[in-house]
Design an enzyme around this catalytic site. Structure first.
Site, PDB file in Angstrom:
ATOM      1  N   GLU A   1       0.814  -1.210   0.000  1.00 59.64           N
ATOM      2  CA  GLU A   1       0.000   0.000   0.000  1.00 59.64           C
ATOM      3  C   GLU A   1       0.852   1.265   0.000  1.00 59.64           C
ATOM      4  OE1 GLU A   1      -3.043   0.036  -0.567  1.00 59.64           O
ATOM      5  OE2 GLU A   1      -3.854  -1.910   0.018  1.00 59.64           O
TER       6      GLU A   1
ATOM      7  N   ARG B   1       0.463   3.720  -3.302  1.00 56.78           N
ATOM      8  CA  ARG B   1      -0.209   4.990  -3.022  1.00 56.78           C
ATOM      9  C   ARG B   1       0.773   6.142  -2.853  1.00 56.78           C
ATOM     10  NH1 ARG B   1      -5.760   3.764   0.354  1.00 56.78           N
ATOM     11  NH2 ARG B   1      -5.884   1.531  -0.040  1.00 56.78           N
TER      12      ARG B   1
ATOM     13  N   ASP C   1      -4.309 -10.353  -8.035  1.00 58.53           N
ATOM     14  CA  ASP C   1      -4.654  -9.479  -9.153  1.00 58.53           C
ATOM     15  C   ASP C   1      -3.509  -8.695  -9.775  1.00 58.53           C
ATOM     16  OD1 ASP C   1      -4.479  -8.033  -6.794  1.00 58.53           O
ATOM     17  OD2 ASP C   1      -6.494  -7.190  -6.895  1.00 58.53           O
TER      18      ASP C   1
ATOM     19  N   GLU D   1     -12.540  -0.656  -9.848  1.00 63.15           N
ATOM     20  CA  GLU D   1     -12.122  -1.607 -10.881  1.00 63.15           C
ATOM     21  C   GLU D   1     -13.091  -1.704 -12.059  1.00 63.15           C
ATOM     22  OE1 GLU D   1     -10.016  -2.208  -7.235  1.00 63.15           O
ATOM     23  OE2 GLU D   1     -12.187  -2.348  -7.593  1.00 63.15           O
TER      24      GLU D   1
ATOM     25  N   THR E   1      -1.414   0.361 -10.174  1.00 63.32           N
ATOM     26  CA  THR E   1      -2.645  -0.267  -9.703  1.00 63.32           C
ATOM     27  C   THR E   1      -3.448   0.637  -8.770  1.00 63.32           C
ATOM     28  OG1 THR E   1      -3.517  -2.428  -8.986  1.00 63.32           O
ATOM     29  CG2 THR E   1      -1.783  -1.402  -7.620  1.00 63.32           C
TER      30      THR E   1
END
Length: 531
Positions: free
Chosen positions: A150, A154, A289, A422, A509
């Protein structure tokens, strides 16, 4: 002696020029189609549009302006009630301290929103965010165990995107500072796979090996960070993972288990193949994913020179077709199963819906119609998970069985909606690749559903506990990715294709656009050109 008239000479020369033009035009056209270097040169001449980019249709512009107003409403709520904190609780009107970042004052929403604010032209808000990054961002205050994954997608991703868009070295320096503290995750580990938890204040890591999507979602940020700083240490870790560690792993037709482990030999060295047991899970959903997403995008980011990532991606596509693709009985909806405990689970998660855009992009770029069609079909299925819900917002998971198709299992399914991006991400990519109006129509349906069910009048947006309830019950959390991803993809969906052109940018992502190297994007800003 015969005299040649000047007019005749001019006509002959003109005819000769036309013949030469068409001849070399043919050769040049063939060259462009077959030579990546020339293609890169051609792309480098195209303007890079990072703001503006209005669609020619006035109705589409109105919709885009509405999305921008949603960003303003979300941002203003955060500024008023949670400035400097990671996320907002819009109903309670206070900071959300139980997020993945806890109470560590990292300003996750600020960093996650930088590029969205800039692309939307919200420069007053962008400059306020930049001032916070410059004056108040303090990694020494983040004395807590945080997710390597994360923090990378981010914070590092958000700062690098802001740097590429603006050229402001502040963002590059901050990205480097965060990135250097992430390196502790690689200290003392075997096989090159990092620890999953890091403490930015103590500069230490813990937690053992993360799941597949966590250690496999570093390449875009780390490779770009090496290029813009001149420090090869970040790329060296990625190179080890994809050129050494991956060769120790045994895949199932190109698919990898979400949990891995290694045997030790008698000397204690990890020299055996990474393996798994029958209780492992194979999925393109949560925990798997973005590993597959970054294989395709690392190849694209490299200017299509990263053959290792491309080979792994193509192998995984074969595995998806061989192991995971299914079609529902009644409506003939295409979906992806999960394989767990050696059994097939006929369930898809909202997170899995990114795959529609991924396969469409991969299929289009690689000229593979079967892969492209899978992406389009999966996107249609994910749309059904929205329209078959009473709130017209999709649940976290949806089922396929004798009674249900792309629907929530109300007895046992994950009913919540947390403002995830998504499905809209795939709408955006399919729109850019096809210009089929259904994708803009579906995107606007999502806007209306979010406004109806998630908007909090005092500022911000909240997720839902249960998408099956016509009267919404809110979870009182505005996720930072709502502004980083959901609203950005909606804004771009209703923009001209030139704005953040898919031939010039790849999205990490967390939807942070990073430039493609090799001449496609002059904003790549490698170290020797960075200012």
């Amino acid at each position: 002696m015969r005299v040649i008239r000047p007019r005749l000479v001019c006509r002959c020369l003109l005819a000769l020029c036309v013949l030469i033009f068409f001849y070399y035009g043919f050769i040049l056209g063939h060259f462009v189609s077959s030579t990546s270097a020339f293609s890169s040169l051609w792309l480098s001449k195209r303007p890079v549009v990072i703001q503006g980019g209005e669609d020619a249709d006035p109705e589409v512009r109105i919709k885009r302006d509405h999305v921008k107003s949603m960003m303003k409403h979300a941002w203003d709520g955060y500024v008023q009630y949670a400035w400097g904190a990671n996320e907002l609780k819009p109903i309670s009107r206070k900071p959300h301290i139980n997020s993945i970042y806890g109470s560590a004052p990292l300003g996750a929403t600020i960093v996650d929103s930088l590029d969205t604010l800039f692309i939307m032209g919200m420069m007053d808000e962008f400059n306020a965010a930049k001032d916070w990054v410059d004056n108040d961002m303090n990694l020494d205050m983040a004395d807590a165990e945080l997710s390597l994954f994360e923090v990378n997608i981010r914070l590092v991703g958000g700062l690098l995107s802001a740097f590429s868009l603006t050229g402001d070295k502040l963002f590059r320096e901050r990205a480097l500072q965060v990135g250097e503290r992430l390196l502790s995750a690689f200290d003392g580990v075997s096989a090159g796979i990092p620890n999953g938890r890091i403490n930015l204040s103590a500069n230490k890591s813990s937690g053992g090996w993360p799941v597949l999507a966590e250690w496999g979602t570093l390449s875009l940020e780390f490779n770009y960070l090496s290029d813009v700083t001149g420090s090869d240490v970040f790329r060296s870790h990625i190179r080890r993972i994809y050129e050494e560690t991956i060769n120790l792993m045994v895949s199932m037709d190109g698919l990898y288990p979400v949990n891995i482990r290694m045997r030790q030999n008698k000397t204690g060295d990890f020299d055996d193949r990474i393996h798994w047991n029958n209780f492992d899970k194979y999925t393109l959903g949560a925990a798997g994913d973005s590993f597959y997403e970054y294989l395709l995008k690392s190849w694209l980011q490299s200017g299509k020179t990263d053959e290792t990532s491309l080979s792994l991606y193509l192998h995984s596509v074969d595995g998806v077709f061989n192991k995971l693709v299914r079609t529902s009985e009644k409506s003939k909806l295409t979906y992806l199963v999960e394989i767990e405990h050696e059994s097939v689970q006929h369930v898809m998660g909202h997170l899995t819906c990114f795959a529609g855009g991924m396969f469409a992009l991969g299929g289009k770029t690689l000229n593979q119609e079967r892969q492209f069609k899978l992406g389009a079909d999966l996107t249609s299925t994910c749309h059904q998970s929205y329209v078959r819900s009473p709130t017209k917002l999709g649940p976290e998971t949806f089922e396929f069985n004798d009674q249900l198709e792309a629907e929530l299992d109300r007895s046992s399914g994950a009913k919540y909606y947390i403002l995830r991006p998504e499905v809209i991400e795939s709408y955006f990519i399919l729109w850019r690749l096809t210009h089929d109006p259904r994708y803009r129509r579906w995107g606007w349906e999502a806007v209306e559903a979010i406004e109806k069910n998630c908007r909090i009048s005092t500022g911000g947006y909240s997720g839902l506990h249960n998408v099956a309830n016509v009267l919404p019950t809110h979870d009182d959390v505005q996720q930072s990715f709502f502004m980083a991803e959901t609203l950005k993809y909606l804004y771009l969906l209703f923009s001209d294709d030139s704005l953040i052109d898919l031939d010039q940018w790849v999205f990490n992502t967390e939807a942070h656009p990073l430039p493609i190297k090799g001449g496609a994007n002059p904003l790549y800003r490698p170290a020797e050109k960075a200012k």
